[in-house]
Design a protein around this motif. Structure first.
Motif, PDB file in Angstrom:
ATOM      1  N   TYR A   1       0.831  -1.211   0.000  1.00 25.45           N
ATOM      2  CA  TYR A   1       0.000   0.000   0.000  1.00 25.45           C
ATOM      3  C   TYR A   1       0.862   1.257   0.000  1.00 25.45           C
ATOM      4  CZ  TYR A   1      -3.015   3.675   1.859  1.00 25.45           C
ATOM      5  OH  TYR A   1      -3.670   4.860   2.060  1.00 25.45           O
TER       6      TYR A   1
ATOM      7  N   TYR B   1       0.514  -2.645 -10.922  1.00 28.06           N
ATOM      8  CA  TYR B   1      -0.014  -3.272  -9.710  1.00 28.06           C
ATOM      9  C   TYR B   1      -1.400  -3.881  -9.933  1.00 28.06           C
ATOM     10  CZ  TYR B   1       3.776  -0.823  -7.359  1.00 28.06           C
ATOM     11  OH  TYR B   1       5.007  -0.370  -6.966  1.00 28.06           O
TER      12      TYR B   1
ATOM     13  N   ASN C   1      -2.446  -6.814 -10.080  1.00 30.62           N
ATOM     14  CA  ASN C   1      -2.737  -8.063  -9.375  1.00 30.62           C
ATOM     15  C   ASN C   1      -2.567  -7.945  -7.862  1.00 30.62           C
ATOM     16  OD1 ASN C   1      -3.297  -9.544 -11.735  1.00 30.62           O
ATOM     17  ND2 ASN C   1      -1.110  -9.699 -12.144  1.00 30.62           N
ATOM     18  N   ILE C   2      -2.860  -6.768  -7.298  1.00 33.02           N
ATOM     19  CA  ILE C   2      -2.719  -6.606  -5.855  1.00 33.02           C
ATOM     20  C   ILE C   2      -3.822  -7.358  -5.112  1.00 33.02           C
ATOM     21  CG2 ILE C   2      -1.536  -4.397  -6.010  1.00 33.02           C
ATOM     22  CD1 ILE C   2      -4.175  -3.030  -5.261  1.00 33.02           C
ATOM     23  N   ASP C   3      -3.572  -7.625  -3.855  1.00 27.49           N
ATOM     24  CA  ASP C   3      -4.546  -8.363  -3.052  1.00 27.49           C
ATOM     25  C   ASP C   3      -5.745  -7.475  -2.698  1.00 27.49           C
ATOM     26  OD1 ASP C   3      -3.980  -7.388   0.016  1.00 27.49           O
ATOM     27  OD2 ASP C   3      -2.193  -7.337  -1.249  1.00 27.49           O
ATOM     28  N   ASP C   4      -6.841  -8.104  -2.345  1.00 29.88           N
ATOM     29  CA  ASP C   4      -8.086  -7.397  -2.047  1.00 29.88           C
ATOM     30  C   ASP C   4      -7.951  -6.426  -0.881  1.00 29.88           C
ATOM     31  OD1 ASP C   4      -9.270  -8.768  -4.105  1.00 29.88           O
ATOM     32  OD2 ASP C   4     -10.313 -10.195  -2.814  1.00 29.88           O
ATOM     33  N   LYS C   5      -7.196  -6.795   0.133  1.00 27.90           N
ATOM     34  CA  LYS C   5      -7.027  -5.954   1.312  1.00 27.90           C
ATOM     35  C   LYS C   5      -6.361  -4.625   0.929  1.00 27.90           C
ATOM     36  CE  LYS C   5      -5.019  -5.950   5.934  1.00 27.90           C
ATOM     37  NZ  LYS C   5      -4.217  -6.692   6.900  1.00 27.90           N
ATOM     38  N   THR C   6      -5.325  -4.700   0.113  1.00 29.12           N
ATOM     39  CA  THR C   6      -4.629  -3.495  -0.335  1.00 29.12           C
ATOM     40  C   THR C   6      -5.538  -2.656  -1.216  1.00 29.12           C
ATOM     41  OG1 THR C   6      -2.514  -4.661  -0.256  1.00 29.12           O
ATOM     42  CG2 THR C   6      -2.575  -2.634  -1.533  1.00 29.12           C
TER      43      THR C   6
END
Length: 70
Positions: free
Chosen positions: A2, A50, A52-57
């Protein structure tokens, strides 16, 4: 991740462009909405980098107070 994304966006900040662009926001957002003044081309490049970043980020980015980060 982040912080890295936000710092990369901030590296393209242009306060003069932010002031010029503010009246052109098509949807009036909350009065606390802020702008870095980053143009679209660098934002697209960062977004592609970016994708393919994770859902939380992603959720954290979407709740950021700066227009360009969201």
């Amino acid at each position: 991740m982040y912080n890295k994304i936000v710092e990369e966006i901030k590296s393209f900040a242009n306060p003069k462009y932010a002031e010029w662009f503010k009246p052109f926001l098509s949807v009036k957002t909350e009065k606390d909405d802020k702008l870095y003044g980053v143009k679209v081309a660098p934002l697209r490049k960062i977004a592609k980098q970016y994708q393919n970043i994770d859902d939380k980020t992603l959720l954290k980015l979407l709740h950021n107070e700066y227009h360009e980060v969201r």
